[in-house]
Design a protein around this motif. Structure first.
Motif, PDB file in Angstrom:
ATOM      1  N   GLY A   2       9.927  15.501   9.533  1.00 36.95           N
ATOM      2  CA  GLY A   2       8.633  15.198  10.011  1.00 36.95           C
ATOM      3  C   GLY A   2       7.361  14.649   9.090  1.00 36.95           C
ATOM      4  N   ASP A   3       8.266  16.140   8.266  1.00 35.18           N
ATOM      5  CA  ASP A   3       7.317  16.180   7.126  1.00 35.18           C
ATOM      6  C   ASP A   3       7.035  15.074   6.032  1.00 35.18           C
ATOM      7  N   GLU A   4       8.144  14.711   5.377  1.00 37.91           N
ATOM      8  CA  GLU A   4       8.682  13.398   5.091  1.00 37.91           C
ATOM      9  C   GLU A   4       7.744  11.692   5.044  1.00 37.91           C
ATOM     10  N   LEU A   5       8.151  12.019   6.671  1.00 38.98           N
ATOM     11  CA  LEU A   5       7.473  10.574   7.024  1.00 38.98           C
ATOM     12  C   LEU A   5       6.059  10.983   7.035  1.00 38.98           C
ATOM     13  N   ARG A   6       5.417  11.610   7.542  1.00 40.35           N
ATOM     14  CA  ARG A   6       4.206  12.361   7.073  1.00 40.35           C
ATOM     15  C   ARG A   6       4.008  12.025   5.388  1.00 40.35           C
ATOM     16  N   ALA A   7       4.552  12.256   4.925  1.00 38.57           N
ATOM     17  CA  ALA A   7       3.989  12.490   3.301  1.00 38.57           C
ATOM     18  C   ALA A   7       3.919  11.010   3.391  1.00 38.57           C
ATOM     19  N   GLN A   8       4.999  10.620   3.467  1.00 39.21           N
ATOM     20  CA  GLN A   8       4.899   8.577   2.982  1.00 39.21           C
ATOM     21  C   GLN A   8       3.341   7.777   3.666  1.00 39.21           C
ATOM     22  N   LEU A   9       3.515   8.092   4.746  1.00 36.06           N
ATOM     23  CA  LEU A   9       2.166   8.005   6.189  1.00 36.06           C
ATOM     24  C   LEU A   9       1.101   8.165   5.083  1.00 36.06           C
ATOM     25  N   ASN A  10       0.591   9.113   5.011  1.00 31.32           N
ATOM     26  CA  ASN A  10      -0.812   9.727   3.944  1.00 31.32           C
ATOM     27  C   ASN A  10      -0.799   9.527   2.679  1.00 31.32           C
ATOM     28  N   ASN A  11       0.818   8.762   1.658  1.00 29.44           N
ATOM     29  CA  ASN A  11       0.375   8.207   0.811  1.00 29.44           C
ATOM     30  C   ASN A  11       0.172   6.690   0.845  1.00 29.44           C
ATOM     31  N   GLN A  12       0.510   6.028   1.259  1.00 22.32           N
ATOM     32  CA  GLN A  12       0.213   4.767   1.991  1.00 22.32           C
ATOM     33  C   GLN A  12      -1.328   4.999   2.594  1.00 22.32           C
ATOM     34  N   SER A  13      -1.260   5.957   3.216  1.00 20.94           N
ATOM     35  CA  SER A  13      -3.222   5.431   3.891  1.00 20.94           C
ATOM     36  C   SER A  13      -4.103   5.359   3.381  1.00 20.94           C
ATOM     37  N   LYS A  14      -3.958   6.740   1.377  1.00 20.16           N
ATOM     38  CA  LYS A  14      -4.441   6.474   0.828  1.00 20.16           C
ATOM     39  C   LYS A  14      -4.992   5.433  -0.452  1.00 20.16           C
ATOM     40  N   ASN A  15      -3.757   4.792   0.141  1.00 18.08           N
ATOM     41  CA  ASN A  15      -3.204   3.856  -1.311  1.00 18.08           C
ATOM     42  C   ASN A  15      -4.256   2.188  -0.621  1.00 18.08           C
ATOM     43  N   ILE A  16      -4.518   2.062   0.723  1.00 17.62           N
ATOM     44  CA  ILE A  16      -4.971   0.972   1.769  1.00 17.62           C
ATOM     45  C   ILE A  16      -6.501   1.502   1.352  1.00 17.62           C
ATOM     46  N   GLY A  17      -6.740   2.716   1.166  1.00 17.08           N
ATOM     47  CA  GLY A  17      -8.145   3.117   1.383  1.00 17.08           C
ATOM     48  C   GLY A  17      -8.861   2.628   0.209  1.00 17.08           C
ATOM     49  N   ARG A  18      -7.642   3.029  -0.929  1.00 16.89           N
ATOM     50  CA  ARG A  18      -8.150   2.380  -2.248  1.00 16.89           C
ATOM     51  C   ARG A  18      -8.257   0.994  -2.699  1.00 16.89           C
ATOM     52  N   GLU A  19      -7.223  -0.257  -2.211  1.00 13.52           N
ATOM     53  CA  GLU A  19      -7.418  -1.213  -2.380  1.00 13.52           C
ATOM     54  C   GLU A  19      -8.971  -1.885  -1.080  1.00 13.52           C
ATOM     55  N   LYS A  20      -8.876  -3.058  -2.487  1.00 10.26           N
ATOM     56  CA  LYS A  20     -10.177  -3.267  -2.266  1.00 10.26           C
ATOM     57  C   LYS A  20     -10.319  -5.120  -1.395  1.00 10.26           C
ATOM     58  N   ASP A  21      -9.298  -5.477  -1.977  1.00  9.72           N
ATOM     59  CA  ASP A  21      -9.025  -7.052  -1.351  1.00  9.72           C
ATOM     60  C   ASP A  21      -8.464  -6.995   0.015  1.00  9.72           C
ATOM     61  N   ALA A  22      -9.383  -8.006   0.497  1.00  5.54           N
ATOM     62  CA  ALA A  22      -8.935  -8.280   2.497  1.00  5.54           C
ATOM     63  C   ALA A  22      -7.041  -7.797   2.590  1.00  5.54           C
ATOM     64  N   ASP A  23      -6.532  -9.120   1.929  1.00  4.84           N
ATOM     65  CA  ASP A  23      -5.174  -9.858   2.578  1.00  4.84           C
ATOM     66  C   ASP A  23      -4.380  -8.456   2.117  1.00  4.84           C
ATOM     67  N   LYS A  24      -4.853  -8.242   0.787  1.00  7.93           N
ATOM     68  CA  LYS A  24      -3.653  -6.873   0.221  1.00  7.93           C
ATOM     69  C   LYS A  24      -3.422  -5.496   0.913  1.00  7.93           C
ATOM     70  N   ARG A  25      -4.649  -5.520   1.717  1.00  3.56           N
ATOM     71  CA  ARG A  25      -5.148  -4.208   2.389  1.00  3.56           C
ATOM     72  C   ARG A  25      -4.491  -4.742   4.022  1.00  3.56           C
ATOM     73  N   GLN A  26      -4.548  -5.946   4.304  1.00  8.30           N
ATOM     74  CA  GLN A  26      -4.283  -6.188   6.180  1.00  8.30           C
ATOM     75  C   GLN A  26      -2.359  -6.051   4.948  1.00  8.30           C
ATOM     76  N   ALA A  27      -1.815  -6.690   3.866  1.00  5.39           N
ATOM     77  CA  ALA A  27      -0.490  -6.357   4.210  1.00  5.39           C
ATOM     78  C   ALA A  27       0.297  -4.893   3.820  1.00  5.39           C
ATOM     79  N   LEU A  28      -0.645  -4.645   3.593  1.00  2.00           N
ATOM     80  CA  LEU A  28      -0.246  -2.530   3.136  1.00  2.00           C
ATOM     81  C   LEU A  28      -0.386  -2.186   5.525  1.00  2.00           C
ATOM     82  N   ILE A  29      -1.359  -2.364   5.730  1.00  5.37           N
ATOM     83  CA  ILE A  29      -1.352  -1.950   6.723  1.00  5.37           C
ATOM     84  C   ILE A  29      -0.519  -2.252   7.793  1.00  5.37           C
TER      85      ILE A  29
END
Length: 426
Positions: free
Chosen positions: A45-72
């Motif tokens: 679980g910790d590992e999954l959450r670590a990945q998820l947290n990491n991805q979420s940060k990337n989403i937060g950094r992504e300004k481009d709307a389309d790329k953002r949606q893809a990441l989500i």
RNA sequence: GGGGAGGUGGCCGAGUAGGUCGAAGGCGCACGCCUGCUAAGCGUGUAUACUUAACGGUAUCGAGGGUUCGAAUCCCUCCCUCUCCGCCA
């Protein structure tokens, strides 16, 4: 509660220790299996959450709307896995927790071995047998004849195992309470507390009365409060979930409270007199100690309780309780018993126990040691003393031929200077 | 019982258009430097639990649940504290 690290590392020693108390050590294997399962689930679980947290940060950094949606949308599978996993975790954790709470403490190596009460050994006897030139009576006869107790009305009011102390009987008990509190506060350095006698459930888990021994407890009909079977419960929980500065140790408290017990297990036993009631009064000593000092503190605590018996001039003895007769939470225990001259039996008036970190771990009572680390304190407690039984012993020991009772000298200042309880003085 | 306010780290106290916040700042505390002593000053550090050989990871901003890719920040429920009114020993 035992330390899971200890169970993992010293599995055999733990099993052997538990065997001494009559506990089936198979429970340890179950616990270890659940522990392994629980840890691997947690890691996953910790590992999954670590990945998820990491991805979420990337989403937060992504300004481009389309790329953002893809990441989500890419995170979706992670979330599904996580959801699946987190439905498993509580099941395993609960099972683990339940078992952990149901294992008793392990006796110290010095505790005598023996099944049931067979390991109990007499450590010392103090005082002489009282001598009578008449047949001594049991306390219930003496007290009724003196008019200082009313059994019938006690039963009318509340039922069996209840009584009413009257006049000098009530006063004698009150004198004992005051006197004992004063000896412990003034001579032994205990701070007095007057705690609630209705407590939340967590308190009883902390001291080890729950989940296993609920049948001996009273609770209110709404189920929110439980009545304490001893002051040990509220006083120990006074520091629940706290971190105590090491400089404040040891902490020593004395508390007088009524105590409430269903006595379901012993119905039919000790029904005469005031030896075993559903409600009784007790002065209790509770100590919080640094682990290095806790063993010595048990001796001191026991002496503090025993001193009262000496001062009262009562014949008494100290028993070292054997492994098979230790309470669930104790790893070492002395019982103090006084001689009841009228019924010719030993009465348990105090039980002095060392729990080490067993209760502290349940109740999360810690201290910050000099190395800066938080550690569990060691707790101890002992009655100092249980009142109705001390009353019994005094009444029976100090009875006179005419049925009056000579009051022990230390109590006289609390009884208006009287020397005797007589029919007329009541 | 009814009305109002609020619950953030040892303490005080920021943080409300959700994003790199376990969380600014101050105080306190610890260690170090400096200093004739003290005081002041400077620097560093300072929650807990689980997990890992370790790096690290995860969780926790009263509790629980929900929304969301992401919550101290939004929603729901509960608990507690303060306060005003009523009642009461």
């Amino acid at each position: 509660m035992l330390d899971i690290q200890r169970i993992r590392q010293d599995t055999d020693a733990v099993k052997k220790g538990l065997a001494l108390t009559g506990t089936d050590s198979a429970i340890i294997d179950q616990i270890l299996a659940l522990d392994a399962q629980r840890r691997s689930l947690q890691q996953e679980g910790d590992e999954l959450r670590a990945q998820l947290n990491n991805q979420s940060k990337n989403i937060g950094r992504e300004k481009d709307a389309d790329k953002r949606q893809a990441l989500i949308s890419a995170v979706g599978t992670l979330k599904d896995k996580l959801r699946e996993l987190s439905s498993e975790v509580p099941k395993v954790e609960n099972a683990f927790e339940t078992l952990m709470l149901s294992i008793p403490n392990i006796p110290l190596p010095e505790v005598p071995v023996g099944e049931g009460e067979s390991g109990n050994t007499e450590k010392a006897v103090f005082g002489d047998l009282p001598e009578f030139d008449f047949p001594p009576k049991p306390h219930w006869e003496l007290m009724e004849e003196l008019g200082i107790i009313d059994f019938e009305r006690g039963q009318k009011i509340s039922g069996s195992r209840f009584y009413v102390l009257k006049g000098q009987g009530a006063r004698l008990q009150r004198a004992l309470i005051s006197w004992m509190l004063e000896v412990h506060t003034e001579q032994h350095g205990y701070e007095e507390l007057y705690p609630p006698v209705m407590v939340r459930q967590e308190c009883l888990v902390g001291t080890g009365n729950l989940p296993k021994f609920g049948e001996n407890l009273y609770r209110d009909i709404e189920g929110e409060h439980w009545f304490v079977p001893t002051a040990e419960v509220p006083v120990t929980n006074f520091y629940r979930e706290e971190i105590i500065p090491v400089a404040s140790l040891p902490i020593k408290h004395v508390a007088y409270t009524p105590c409430f017990r269903r006595e379901k297990m012993s119905h039919g036993k000790d029904t005469r007199g005031i030896k075993r009631g559903h409600q009784f009064d007790k002065v209790e000593l509770v100590r919080f100690e640094h682990p290095d000092n806790s063993r010595a503190a048990l001796e001191e605590l026991t002496e503090h309780a025993r001193k009262l018996l000496t001062m009262l001039g009562l014949r008494h003895r100290v028993l070292t309780i054997g492994a098979g007769d230790l309470s669930f939470v104790a790893c070492m225990k002395y019982d103090l018993e006084t001689w009841a001259a009228g019924t010719s039996e030993w009465l348990e008036v105090s039980s002095c126990s060392l729990f080490q970190d067993f209760q502290a771990r349940r109740a999360k009572i810690r201290f910050k040691d000099n190395d800066g680390k938080n550690k569990f304190v060691h707790t101890l407690n002992g009655s100092g003393l249980a009142l109705p039984r001390i009353v019994i012993s005094i009444i029976e020991h100090y009875q006179q031929k005419d049925g009056s009772i000579r009051i022990p000298e230390v109590l006289r200042p609390y009884m208006g200077g009287q020397e005797f309880i007589t029919r007329s003085s009541s």
